[in-house]
Design an enzyme around this catalytic site. Structure first.
Site, PDB file in Angstrom:
ATOM      1  N   LYS A 139      30.807  27.741 -17.429  1.00 25.55           N
ATOM      2  CA  LYS A 139      29.388  27.899 -16.200  1.00 25.55           C
ATOM      3  C   LYS A 139      28.704  26.875 -15.159  1.00 25.55           C
ATOM      4  O   LYS A 139      28.581  26.574 -13.992  1.00 25.55           O
ATOM      5  CB  LYS A 139      28.612  29.202 -15.105  1.00 25.55           C
ATOM      6  CG  LYS A 139      29.550  30.562 -16.561  1.00 25.55           C
ATOM      7  CD  LYS A 139      28.270  31.297 -17.095  1.00 25.55           C
ATOM      8  CE  LYS A 139      28.741  33.165 -17.676  1.00 25.55           C
ATOM      9  NZ  LYS A 139      28.423  32.443 -19.050  1.00 25.55           N
TER      10      LYS A 139
ATOM     11  N   ASP B 213      28.643  15.851 -23.984  1.00 29.82           N
ATOM     12  CA  ASP B 213      27.994  16.136 -25.085  1.00 29.82           C
ATOM     13  C   ASP B 213      28.447  15.517 -26.230  1.00 29.82           C
ATOM     14  O   ASP B 213      28.809  14.380 -26.417  1.00 29.82           O
ATOM     15  CB  ASP B 213      26.319  17.519 -24.561  1.00 29.82           C
ATOM     16  CG  ASP B 213      25.526  16.751 -25.828  1.00 29.82           C
ATOM     17  OD1 ASP B 213      25.549  15.958 -26.626  1.00 29.82           O
ATOM     18  OD2 ASP B 213      24.570  18.191 -25.525  1.00 29.82           O
TER      19      ASP B 213
HETATM   20  C1  PRP Z   1      27.986  23.078 -21.763  1.00 29.32           C
HETATM   21  C2  PRP Z   1      28.216  22.026 -20.797  1.00 29.32           C
HETATM   22  C3  PRP Z   1      30.122  21.647 -21.329  1.00 29.32           C
HETATM   23  C4  PRP Z   1      29.595  21.662 -22.482  1.00 29.32           C
HETATM   24  C5  PRP Z   1      29.489  20.140 -23.017  1.00 29.32           C
HETATM   25  O1  PRP Z   1      28.499  24.355 -21.809  1.00 29.32           O
HETATM   26  O2  PRP Z   1      28.390  22.899 -19.120  1.00 29.32           O
HETATM   27  O3  PRP Z   1      31.064  22.509 -20.810  1.00 29.32           O
HETATM   28  O4  PRP Z   1      28.236  22.528 -22.961  1.00 29.32           O
HETATM   29  O5  PRP Z   1      28.711  20.061 -24.320  1.00 29.32           O
HETATM   30  P1  PRP Z   1      29.908  19.274 -25.485  1.00 29.32           P
HETATM   31  O6  PRP Z   1      30.483  18.041 -25.229  1.00 29.32           O
HETATM   32  O7  PRP Z   1      28.276  19.271 -26.509  1.00 29.32           O
HETATM   33  O8  PRP Z   1      30.980  20.462 -25.727  1.00 29.32           O
HETATM   34  P2  PRP Z   1      27.854  25.815 -22.664  1.00 29.32           P
HETATM   35  O9  PRP Z   1      29.219  26.230 -23.234  1.00 29.32           O
HETATM   36  O10 PRP Z   1      26.868  25.808 -22.628  1.00 29.32           O
HETATM   37  O11 PRP Z   1      28.803  26.931 -21.541  1.00 29.32           O
HETATM   38  P3  PRP Z   1      27.845  27.160 -20.176  1.00 29.32           P
HETATM   39  O12 PRP Z   1      29.105  26.361 -19.372  1.00 29.32           O
HETATM   40  O13 PRP Z   1      28.803  27.955 -19.400  1.00 29.32           O
HETATM   41  O14 PRP Z   1      26.557  26.842 -19.949  1.00 29.32           O
END
Ligand code: PRP
Length: 189
Positions: free
Chosen positions: A48, A108
């Site tokens: 999201k 990240d």
């Molecule tokens: C968060 C963010 C990215 C991902 C990045 O998503 O929106 O999609 O983490 O992190 P990474 O590089 O360590 O994979 P999350 O899984 O928290 O879902 P969200 O977008 O619904 O918050």
């Protein structure tokens, strides 16, 4: 945790103001307009976190594009990546032979982007690139190309403009750094 109650107790400082974010969207939009000229890219928003960034970014792009979303998650309400990226809901669009641009709020560890890029390539996309607002390199677990990004960030925990802390604070208009004590407090609950 009450939504946006006592925000001053949670946010240490603003990292990017609304204006900063707008400037990044304008700059990226201009670059993408040049790079995708004459193409009909499919913009894939990763839900999201990407919702606000995507809506602002595409309105800075003068390109004949289509938009679809994929809900992927690896964190849930946890503060650390589970390492497993899950598809919560999939695209409705066939990506075969399409120029796909993934839009993300943050990269990240890189695991989410790697998963999405590989999946979309496997499905036959002609090209798969990504545009992320924030590029956090400190925790990167894999080598991944981030073709477009708005700004690098350090290892702070950032919230707002789509970025969440335990699913809260996405709707802040700016991006702020969480106070370390707020993170500790939540971790001990
Ligand atoms: C968060 C963010 C990215 C991902 C990045 O998503 O929106 O999609 O983490 O992190 P990474 O590089 O360590 O994979 P999350 O899984 O928290 O879902 P969200 O977008 O619904 O918050």
């Amino acid at each position: 945790m009450p939504k946006n109650d006592n925000i001053d107790n949670i946010i240490d400082h603003k990292l990017f103001t609304e204006q900063d974010i707008h400037n990044m969207c304008v700059k990226l939009g201009k670059q993408l307009t040049e790079d995708y000229a004459g193409k009909k890219p499919l913009i894939v928003g990763a839900l999201k976190g990407a919702i606000f960034f995507l809506t602002d970014l595409v309105r800075e792009m003068n390109v004949k594009e289509q938009i679809d979303f994929m809900d992927v998650s690896s964190y849930g309400d946890s503060l650390e990546s589970s390492g497993q990226v899950k598809i919560i809901s999939d695209l409705a669009t066939d990506v075969k032979d399409r120029d796909v641009l993934i839009v993300e709020d943050i990269v990240d560890t890189g695991l989410t982007l790697k998963f999405m890029k590989e999946l979309l390539k496997k499905r036959g996309a002609k090209s798969v690139k990504c545009c992320v607002l924030l590029n956090k390199k400190a925790n990167r677990q894999i080598d991944i190309d981030v073709e477009y990004y708005g700004s690098k960030v350090g290892n702070e925990f950032v919230v707002g403009y789509g970025l969440d802390f335990m699913s809260f604070y996405r709707n802040l208009r700016y991006i702020g750094v969480l106070k370390p004590e707020a993170i500790k407090l939540a971790a001990n609950k």
